[in-house]
Design a protein around this motif. Structure first.
Motif, PDB file in Angstrom:
ATOM      1  N   ASN A   1      20.119  -7.382  47.169  1.00 62.68           N
ATOM      2  CA  ASN A   1      18.809  -7.940  47.498  1.00 62.68           C
ATOM      3  C   ASN A   1      18.300  -7.243  48.751  1.00 62.68           C
ATOM      4  OD1 ASN A   1      16.537  -9.447  47.758  1.00 62.68           O
ATOM      5  ND2 ASN A   1      17.578 -11.287  48.483  1.00 62.68           N
ATOM      6  N   ASP A   2      17.647  -6.100  48.563  1.00 73.81           N
ATOM      7  CA  ASP A   2      17.238  -5.328  49.718  1.00 73.81           C
ATOM      8  C   ASP A   2      15.809  -5.615  50.145  1.00 73.81           C
ATOM      9  OD1 ASP A   2      16.034  -4.171  47.576  1.00 73.81           O
ATOM     10  OD2 ASP A   2      16.354  -2.117  48.238  1.00 73.81           O
ATOM     11  N   LYS A   3      15.154  -6.575  49.514  1.00 74.26           N
ATOM     12  CA  LYS A   3      13.785  -6.915  49.902  1.00 74.26           C
ATOM     13  C   LYS A   3      13.684  -8.416  50.143  1.00 74.26           C
ATOM     14  CE  LYS A   3      11.554  -3.006  47.979  1.00 74.26           C
ATOM     15  NZ  LYS A   3      10.327  -2.435  47.554  1.00 74.26           N
ATOM     16  N   PRO A   4      14.059  -8.861  51.339  1.00 76.27           N
ATOM     17  CA  PRO A   4      13.931 -10.285  51.638  1.00 76.27           C
ATOM     18  C   PRO A   4      12.457 -10.672  51.719  1.00 76.27           C
ATOM     19  CG  PRO A   4      14.603  -9.084  53.594  1.00 76.27           C
ATOM     20  CD  PRO A   4      14.613  -8.115  52.459  1.00 76.27           C
ATOM     21  N   GLU A   5      12.194 -11.933  51.501  1.00 78.26           N
ATOM     22  CA  GLU A   5      10.813 -12.422  51.498  1.00 78.26           C
ATOM     23  C   GLU A   5      10.130 -12.219  52.841  1.00 78.26           C
ATOM     24  OE1 GLU A   5       9.200 -13.610  48.827  1.00 78.26           O
ATOM     25  OE2 GLU A   5      10.974 -13.085  47.665  1.00 78.26           O
ATOM     26  N   ASP A   6      10.810 -12.595  53.915  1.00 78.35           N
ATOM     27  CA  ASP A   6      10.235 -12.453  55.250  1.00 78.35           C
ATOM     28  C   ASP A   6      11.357 -12.276  56.260  1.00 78.35           C
ATOM     29  OD1 ASP A   6      11.317 -14.964  55.174  1.00 78.35           O
ATOM     30  OD2 ASP A   6       9.551 -16.013  55.914  1.00 78.35           O
ATOM     31  N   LEU A   7      10.986 -12.230  57.530  1.00 76.77           N
ATOM     32  CA  LEU A   7      11.969 -12.001  58.588  1.00 76.77           C
ATOM     33  C   LEU A   7      12.988 -13.136  58.662  1.00 76.77           C
ATOM     34  CD1 LEU A   7      12.626  -9.953  60.833  1.00 76.77           C
ATOM     35  CD2 LEU A   7      11.288 -11.379  62.373  1.00 76.77           C
ATOM     36  N   GLU A   8      12.531 -14.357  58.482  1.00 75.78           N
ATOM     37  CA  GLU A   8      13.446 -15.504  58.550  1.00 75.78           C
ATOM     38  C   GLU A   8      14.475 -15.462  57.423  1.00 75.78           C
ATOM     39  OE1 GLU A   8      15.159 -18.280  60.576  1.00 75.78           O
ATOM     40  OE2 GLU A   8      13.306 -17.353  61.264  1.00 75.78           O
ATOM     41  N   ASP A   9      14.060 -15.016  56.252  1.00 71.28           N
ATOM     42  CA  ASP A   9      14.980 -14.858  55.129  1.00 71.28           C
ATOM     43  C   ASP A   9      16.048 -13.816  55.448  1.00 71.28           C
ATOM     44  OD1 ASP A   9      16.015 -15.164  52.544  1.00 71.28           O
ATOM     45  OD2 ASP A   9      14.744 -13.571  51.758  1.00 71.28           O
ATOM     46  N   LEU A  10      15.619 -12.732  56.074  1.00 69.37           N
ATOM     47  CA  LEU A  10      16.558 -11.685  56.473  1.00 69.37           C
ATOM     48  C   LEU A  10      17.546 -12.193  57.512  1.00 69.37           C
ATOM     49  CD1 LEU A  10      17.614  -8.787  56.632  1.00 69.37           C
ATOM     50  CD2 LEU A  10      15.717  -8.282  58.186  1.00 69.37           C
ATOM     51  N   PHE A  11      17.037 -12.907  58.524  1.00 68.07           N
ATOM     52  CA  PHE A  11      17.928 -13.439  59.555  1.00 68.07           C
ATOM     53  C   PHE A  11      18.897 -14.476  58.990  1.00 68.07           C
ATOM     54  CE2 PHE A  11      14.915 -12.230  63.200  1.00 68.07           C
ATOM     55  CZ  PHE A  11      15.624 -11.067  63.438  1.00 68.07           C
ATOM     56  N   THR A  12      18.461 -15.236  58.011  1.00 74.88           N
ATOM     57  CA  THR A  12      19.357 -16.204  57.363  1.00 74.88           C
ATOM     58  C   THR A  12      20.505 -15.480  56.669  1.00 74.88           C
ATOM     59  OG1 THR A  12      17.522 -17.720  57.022  1.00 74.88           O
ATOM     60  CG2 THR A  12      19.486 -18.076  55.699  1.00 74.88           C
ATOM     61  N   LYS A  13      20.181 -14.389  55.996  1.00 81.05           N
ATOM     62  CA  LYS A  13      21.210 -13.589  55.320  1.00 81.05           C
ATOM     63  C   LYS A  13      22.218 -13.018  56.337  1.00 81.05           C
ATOM     64  CE  LYS A  13      21.519  -9.081  53.195  1.00 81.05           C
ATOM     65  NZ  LYS A  13      20.778  -7.924  52.773  1.00 81.05           N
ATOM     66  N   ILE A  14      21.694 -12.491  57.450  1.00 82.28           N
ATOM     67  CA  ILE A  14      22.571 -11.909  58.481  1.00 82.28           C
ATOM     68  C   ILE A  14      23.393 -13.000  59.152  1.00 82.28           C
ATOM     69  CG2 ILE A  14      22.594 -10.693  60.684  1.00 82.28           C
ATOM     70  CD1 ILE A  14      20.100  -9.170  59.725  1.00 82.28           C
ATOM     71  N   ARG A  15      22.765 -14.139  59.458  1.00 83.39           N
ATOM     72  CA  ARG A  15      23.490 -15.248  60.103  1.00 83.39           C
ATOM     73  C   ARG A  15      24.652 -15.735  59.246  1.00 83.39           C
ATOM     74  NH1 ARG A  15      18.094 -17.931  61.235  1.00 83.39           N
ATOM     75  NH2 ARG A  15      17.542 -17.142  63.275  1.00 83.39           N
ATOM     76  N   ARG A  16      24.429 -15.819  57.948  1.00 85.37           N
ATOM     77  CA  ARG A  16      25.488 -16.276  57.046  1.00 85.37           C
ATOM     78  C   ARG A  16      26.706 -15.355  57.143  1.00 85.37           C
ATOM     79  NH1 ARG A  16      23.314 -15.522  52.144  1.00 85.37           N
ATOM     80  NH2 ARG A  16      21.887 -17.242  52.474  1.00 85.37           N
ATOM     81  N   LYS A  17      26.436 -14.061  57.157  1.00 82.73           N
ATOM     82  CA  LYS A  17      27.540 -13.104  57.201  1.00 82.73           C
ATOM     83  C   LYS A  17      28.250 -13.116  58.551  1.00 82.73           C
ATOM     84  CE  LYS A  17      28.863  -8.506  55.916  1.00 82.73           C
ATOM     85  NZ  LYS A  17      28.505  -7.293  55.226  1.00 82.73           N
ATOM     86  N   ILE A  18      27.498 -13.192  59.653  1.00 87.81           N
ATOM     87  CA  ILE A  18      28.164 -13.161  60.957  1.00 87.81           C
ATOM     88  C   ILE A  18      28.904 -14.459  61.229  1.00 87.81           C
ATOM     89  CG2 ILE A  18      26.530 -11.505  61.915  1.00 87.81           C
ATOM     90  CD1 ILE A  18      25.438 -13.781  63.658  1.00 87.81           C
ATOM     91  N   LYS A  19      28.452 -15.554  60.648  1.00 83.91           N
ATOM     92  CA  LYS A  19      29.183 -16.809  60.825  1.00 83.91           C
ATOM     93  C   LYS A  19      30.492 -16.782  60.058  1.00 83.91           C
ATOM     94  CE  LYS A  19      28.856 -21.769  60.644  1.00 83.91           C
ATOM     95  NZ  LYS A  19      28.066 -22.933  60.280  1.00 83.91           N
ATOM     96  N   GLN A  20      30.472 -16.257  58.845  1.00 84.58           N
ATOM     97  CA  GLN A  20      31.689 -16.193  58.042  1.00 84.58           C
ATOM     98  C   GLN A  20      32.722 -15.281  58.681  1.00 84.58           C
ATOM     99  OE1 GLN A  20      30.258 -14.818  54.285  1.00 84.58           O
ATOM    100  NE2 GLN A  20      29.704 -16.854  53.562  1.00 84.58           N
ATOM    101  N   GLN A  21      32.264 -14.154  59.225  1.00 83.00           N
ATOM    102  CA  GLN A  21      33.195 -13.157  59.759  1.00 83.00           C
ATOM    103  C   GLN A  21      33.334 -13.212  61.274  1.00 83.00           C
ATOM    104  OE1 GLN A  21      31.981  -9.369  58.206  1.00 83.00           O
ATOM    105  NE2 GLN A  21      32.245 -10.025  56.098  1.00 83.00           N
ATOM    106  N   ARG A  22      32.627 -14.155  61.921  1.00 81.96           N
ATOM    107  CA  ARG A  22      32.693 -14.320  63.381  1.00 81.96           C
ATOM    108  C   ARG A  22      32.382 -13.015  64.117  1.00 81.96           C
ATOM    109  NH1 ARG A  22      31.824 -19.376  63.942  1.00 81.96           N
ATOM    110  NH2 ARG A  22      33.471 -20.765  63.312  1.00 81.96           N
ATOM    111  N   ILE A  23      31.250 -12.439  63.794  1.00 81.22           N
ATOM    112  CA  ILE A  23      30.832 -11.173  64.400  1.00 81.22           C
ATOM    113  C   ILE A  23      29.845 -11.466  65.515  1.00 81.22           C
ATOM    114  CG2 ILE A  23      29.656  -8.975  63.994  1.00 81.22           C
ATOM    115  CD1 ILE A  23      30.434  -9.287  61.027  1.00 81.22           C
ATOM    116  N   ARG A  24      30.061 -10.886  66.676  1.00 82.47           N
ATOM    117  CA  ARG A  24      29.101 -10.953  67.782  1.00 82.47           C
ATOM    118  C   ARG A  24      28.336  -9.638  67.796  1.00 82.47           C
ATOM    119  NH1 ARG A  24      27.990 -15.809  70.226  1.00 82.47           N
ATOM    120  NH2 ARG A  24      29.895 -16.997  70.346  1.00 82.47           N
ATOM    121  N   VAL A  25      27.129  -9.653  67.260  1.00 85.31           N
ATOM    122  CA  VAL A  25      26.328  -8.442  67.122  1.00 85.31           C
ATOM    123  C   VAL A  25      26.028  -7.823  68.478  1.00 85.31           C
ATOM    124  CG1 VAL A  25      24.161  -7.522  66.220  1.00 85.31           C
ATOM    125  CG2 VAL A  25      25.342  -9.320  64.994  1.00 85.31           C
TER     126      VAL A  25
END
Length: 146
Positions: free
Chosen positions: A44-68
């Motif tokens: 899914n390389d075309k998120p609806e908006d910026l918030e959708d993109l940040f939700t996708k990134i937040r999900r991944k960093i929470k699962q993997q405990r990544i500090r960007v």
């Protein structure tokens, strides 16, 4: 004594080999063969908006405990809060968060820095890392955190 020891070892050598082989086989790991492996692709390389993109990134960093911010901080030598667009993309890749071209452009357009071809990495990290904590919570102690 040494002679008796060597003779005893030679007598039990065949039994020892069998025991050793049985013991080693108990730890043998069989791995399934994967014939139809596909490379990692961003589906899914075309998120609806910026918030959708940040939700996708937040999900991944929470699962993997990544500090960007830890991956982007070193690019900002003067600690002015801005890094080049290329450095931002490189830092996100190092963090294990590859972005599609559309996602990358979406972030770059919404977080421009004063300098050309720079992005405000601190603001991006604050927005992304809200999944872990609310920033400046000590200044507003009555704020409810969920």
């Amino acid at each position: 004594n040494y002679y008796d020891f060597c003779r005893d070892v030679d007598l039990y050598e065949d039994d020892a080999k069998e025991i050793s082989k049985t013991h080693a086989d108990a730890f043998k790991v069989t791995r399934p063969k994967h014939h139809n492996l596909t490379p990692d692709t961003i589906t899914n390389d075309k998120p609806e908006d910026l918030e959708d993109l940040f939700t996708k990134i937040r999900r991944k960093i929470k699962q993997q405990r990544i500090r960007v911010s830890e991956f982007l901080r070193d690019f900002d030598k003067l600690r002015c809060g801005g890094i080049t667009n290329y450095q931002f993309r490189l830092g996100m890749n190092m963090a294990g968060l590859p972005l599609s071209n559309h996602e990358y452009q979406l972030i770059i357009e919404n977080f421009p820095h004063q300098k050309d071809n720079h992005v405000r990495w601190r603001d991006i990290c604050d927005k992304i890392e809200e999944v872990f904590t609310t920033k400046s919570l000590e200044k507003a102690p009555m704020t409810q955190v969920f």
